[in-house]
Design an enzyme around this catalytic site. Structure first.
Site, PDB file in Angstrom:
ATOM      1  N   LEU A  46      -5.597  55.526  10.267  1.00  0.00           N
ATOM      2  CA  LEU A  46      -5.342  54.707  11.444  1.00  0.00           C
ATOM      3  C   LEU A  46      -3.928  55.021  11.903  1.00  0.00           C
ATOM      4  O   LEU A  46      -2.985  54.934  11.118  1.00  0.00           O
ATOM      5  CB  LEU A  46      -5.492  53.226  11.073  1.00  0.00           C
ATOM      6  N   ASP A  47      -3.763  55.419  13.163  1.00  0.00           N
ATOM      7  CA  ASP A  47      -2.457  55.835  13.677  1.00  0.00           C
ATOM      8  C   ASP A  47      -1.405  54.737  13.532  1.00  0.00           C
ATOM      9  O   ASP A  47      -1.744  53.541  13.571  1.00  0.00           O
ATOM     10  CB  ASP A  47      -2.559  56.205  15.157  1.00  0.00           C
ATOM     11  N   PRO A  48      -0.120  55.117  13.409  1.00  0.00           N
ATOM     12  CA  PRO A  48       0.947  54.104  13.367  1.00  0.00           C
ATOM     13  C   PRO A  48       0.921  53.159  14.569  1.00  0.00           C
ATOM     14  O   PRO A  48       1.221  51.970  14.433  1.00  0.00           O
ATOM     15  CB  PRO A  48       2.226  54.943  13.356  1.00  0.00           C
ATOM     16  N   ALA A  50      -1.598  52.001  16.014  1.00  0.00           N
ATOM     17  CA  ALA A  50      -2.731  51.085  15.926  1.00  0.00           C
ATOM     18  C   ALA A  50      -2.562  50.076  14.801  1.00  0.00           C
ATOM     19  O   ALA A  50      -1.949  50.348  13.779  1.00  0.00           O
ATOM     20  CB  ALA A  50      -4.026  51.876  15.728  1.00  0.00           C
ATOM     21  N   ARG A 180      -7.420  57.351  22.357  1.00  0.00           N
ATOM     22  CA  ARG A 180      -6.409  57.694  23.362  1.00  0.00           C
ATOM     23  C   ARG A 180      -6.949  58.736  24.319  1.00  0.00           C
ATOM     24  O   ARG A 180      -6.683  58.691  25.528  1.00  0.00           O
ATOM     25  CB  ARG A 180      -5.115  58.150  22.696  1.00  0.00           C
TER      26      ARG A 180
END
Length: 313
Positions: A46-48, A50, A180
């Site tokens: 999970l991206d930073p 998010a 995104r």
């Protein structure tokens, strides 16, 4: 004098509500230290940028973590139309600003056009690797490399709040979907561009945020309370059909031997060749087994000293 290790044999699944600003690995390590767990892993990056659901596996539960990588995911995404950024999110340099001339009907049509099987070009600011190096490292160095388009499935998009140029949407999608990129593509189809202003993962593989805990909440608990919030390993495979075995058959399966299908005490109504089942014995969850040539064969088993009671059947 030898110092005893502080790391412990902790087993189970933690549903973590990851905060914005931490990478998945940073969140994993913080949770691992709180539990003093000797072995831990997560079930998908999970991206930073998010926040949201990040299942973390400790000990024997890590045997089943990889199965969650293929699971569908659910997100709530906040999108701003009219502004395109270098990273596709609010942290990137603004590349262009264009007027937003669409109405809600046009937005709904664009959303519908991006539902179903679609083709995405992975963003440069992603963890996808090229020659052993994440794409975001190339991007930070100002290098753009070729990427192969990928087919993903956006199963459903529900538009939530709308105050143009901003709107939010709930997205249910297959693994490998870049939200995104989805937001950017919707914006481009409307002729104005777009970027994410927020992203929250609300579900993965049937698991939801309902029982998830934040790092702050975990830090405020004592050890017993933290351990009590761990879920059993079979939570990760709860959507698979299950079967029950008597003692003798459970012992055979646990030793890697085949079990005749007529030994099952209970199971799905129809047993198909190649079907994977959650197998349970009198002591609890044994692991996964598959139907092969009229028998049940071990596929991925729990250690015999770490049998868990069933999460659900």
């Amino acid at each position: 004098m030898q110092t005893r290790s502080r790391w412990k044999a902790i087993h189970g699944v933690l549903l973590l509500d990851k905060p914005v600003g931490l990478s998945s690995n940073d969140a994993l390590q913080k949770a691992r230290r709180l539990f003093q767990a000797a072995r831990a892993g997560h079930t998908g990056t999970l991206d930073p940028l998010a926040s949201g659901l990040l299942p973390i596996c400790f000990g024997d539960a890590t045997r089943f973590a990889g199965l969650m990588l293929d699971a569908d995911k659910e997100y709530i995404a906040d999108v701003r139309l009219g502004v395109r950024t270098a990273t596709g999110d609010a942290e990137g340099e603004v590349l262009s600003v264009r007027p937003v001339l669409c109405d809600v009907a046009a937005l709904d049509a664009a959303i519908k056009a991006h539902t179903g099987e679609i083709c995405q070009l992975p963003p440069m600011h992603s963890a996808l690797k090229r020659d052993g190096k994440p794409l975001y490292e190339y991007a930070r160095a100002g290098i753009t490399v070729e990427r192969e388009p990928r087919h993903v499935i956006v199963r459903r998009i529900d538009r939530l709040s709308t105050d143009l140029p901003d709107f939010s949407m709930r997205v249910l999608c297959s693994k490998g979907t870049y939200i995104r990129t989805l937001a950017e593509d919707i914006g481009e189809s409307l002729g104005c561009g777009a970027h994410l202003t927020g992203l929250r993962r609300t579900g993965t593989g049937g698991l939801t945020l309902q029982d998830a805990l934040t790092l702050e909440t975990l830090a405020g608990m004592d050890e017993a309370a933290r351990l009590a919030r761990l879920q059993p390993a079979d939570l990760l495979v709860r959507d698979m059909p299950h079967c029950a075995l008597p003692d003798s058959a459970a012992l055979r399966l646990g030793n890697g031997q085949t079990v005749a299908l007529d030994a099952l005490l209970a199971g799905p109504g129809e047993l198909r060749e190649g079907m994977t089942l959650r197998a349970y014995g009198p002591a609890g969850f044994l692991g996964l087994a598959s139907v092969q040539s009229g028998c049940l064969r071990a596929k991925r088993l729990m250690p015999t000293n770490a049998i868990h009671k069933p999460e659900s059947t």
